[in-house]
Design a protein around this motif. Sequence first.
Motif, mmCIF file in Angstrom:
data_model
loop_
_atom_site.group_PDB
_atom_site.id
_atom_site.type_symbol
_atom_site.label_atom_id
_atom_site.label_comp_id
_atom_site.label_asym_id
_atom_site.label_seq_id
_atom_site.Cartn_x
_atom_site.Cartn_y
_atom_site.Cartn_z
ATOM 1 N N PHE A 289 -10.193 18.803 -6.634
ATOM 2 C CA PHE A 289 -10.350 18.479 -5.219
ATOM 3 C C PHE A 289 -10.243 16.970 -5.000
ATOM 4 O O PHE A 289 -9.580 16.516 -4.060
ATOM 5 C CB PHE A 289 -11.693 19.003 -4.704
ATOM 6 N N LEU A 290 -10.870 16.199 -5.858
ATOM 7 C CA LEU A 290 -10.830 14.748 -5.738
ATOM 8 C C LEU A 290 -9.414 14.205 -5.937
ATOM 9 O O LEU A 290 -8.976 13.307 -5.209
ATOM 10 C CB LEU A 290 -11.797 14.114 -6.742
ATOM 11 N N LEU B 84 -7.234 12.222 -3.108
ATOM 12 C CA LEU B 84 -6.636 10.920 -3.380
ATOM 13 C C LEU B 84 -5.126 10.959 -3.142
ATOM 14 O O LEU B 84 -4.556 10.029 -2.555
ATOM 15 C CB LEU B 84 -6.950 10.483 -4.815
ATOM 16 N N LEU B 85 -4.479 12.034 -3.561
ATOM 17 C CA LEU B 85 -3.043 12.178 -3.345
ATOM 18 C C LEU B 85 -2.722 12.282 -1.854
ATOM 19 O O LEU B 85 -1.752 11.688 -1.375
ATOM 20 C CB LEU B 85 -2.526 13.414 -4.087
ATOM 21 N N GLY B 86 -3.551 13.005 -1.117
ATOM 22 C CA GLY B 86 -3.351 13.105 0.332
ATOM 23 C C GLY B 86 -3.530 11.767 1.027
ATOM 24 O O GLY B 86 -2.777 11.422 1.939
ATOM 25 N N LEU C 137 -3.040 8.805 -0.313
ATOM 26 C CA LEU C 137 -1.878 7.992 -0.672
ATOM 27 C C LEU C 137 -0.651 8.411 0.132
ATOM 28 O O LEU C 137 0.115 7.564 0.605
ATOM 29 C CB LEU C 137 -1.595 8.104 -2.174
ATOM 30 N N ALA C 138 -0.479 9.722 0.310
ATOM 31 C CA ALA C 138 0.658 10.209 1.095
ATOM 32 C C ALA C 138 0.563 9.739 2.544
ATOM 33 O O ALA C 138 1.563 9.331 3.142
ATOM 34 C CB ALA C 138 0.726 11.730 1.026
ATOM 35 N N LEU C 139 -0.631 9.786 3.128
ATOM 36 C CA LEU C 139 -0.802 9.289 4.494
ATOM 37 C C LEU C 139 -0.585 7.782 4.569
ATOM 38 O O LEU C 139 -0.040 7.272 5.542
ATOM 39 C CB LEU C 139 -2.187 9.639 5.018
ATOM 40 N N LEU C 140 -1.012 7.087 3.542
ATOM 41 C CA LEU C 140 -0.821 5.645 3.493
ATOM 42 C C LEU C 140 0.671 5.284 3.476
ATOM 43 O O LEU C 140 1.071 4.247 4.011
ATOM 44 C CB LEU C 140 -1.522 5.078 2.249
ATOM 45 N N ALA D 102 -1.177 17.482 7.234
ATOM 46 C CA ALA D 102 -1.716 17.467 5.870
ATOM 47 C C ALA D 102 -2.976 18.309 5.774
ATOM 48 O O ALA D 102 -3.168 19.046 4.793
ATOM 49 C CB ALA D 102 -2.013 16.031 5.446
ATOM 50 N N LEU D 103 -3.828 18.232 6.771
ATOM 51 C CA LEU D 103 -5.055 19.025 6.770
ATOM 52 C C LEU D 103 -4.753 20.522 6.803
ATOM 53 O O LEU D 103 -5.307 21.293 6.019
ATOM 54 C CB LEU D 103 -5.930 18.626 7.959
#
Length: 123
Positions: A3-4, A8-10, A12-15, A86-87
């Motif tokens: 989950f963590l 973190l990947l999500g 970074l993707a939004l960033l 993403a959510l």
Amino acid sequence: MRFLSRLLLGFLALLLAIPAGAAILLGALVLDPVASVWLTQGALAGLHAGLSDLAAGLPPEGVALIVAGLAKASFVLLAVPPALVALVGETLRWRGLLWYGAGCGLVTAALPWLVRGAVRPCV
């Protein structure tokens, strides 16, 4: 731990998605002749309003309001669609490129209709 790492990947993707969306929006505004004229006229009207307030000796509240409005509109156009998609994608485990690309496009295209139906404060 999984989950963590997905969180973190999500993040970074939004960033990465938000500046990419901003670059595409800016490119569309500059390259499209109608949008370019609209953007130029809006910028000149805002500049004229700000400079006339300053010339009259008024504090630059109008400029601050314009900047705040642009920041809010940018957030709604650039951050909300990728975060919402993403959510939903992570919740329903739809992790395909087609889902993220088409979902962001559809949510961004639907924003004018969604915002039009929003509750507005009475004046």
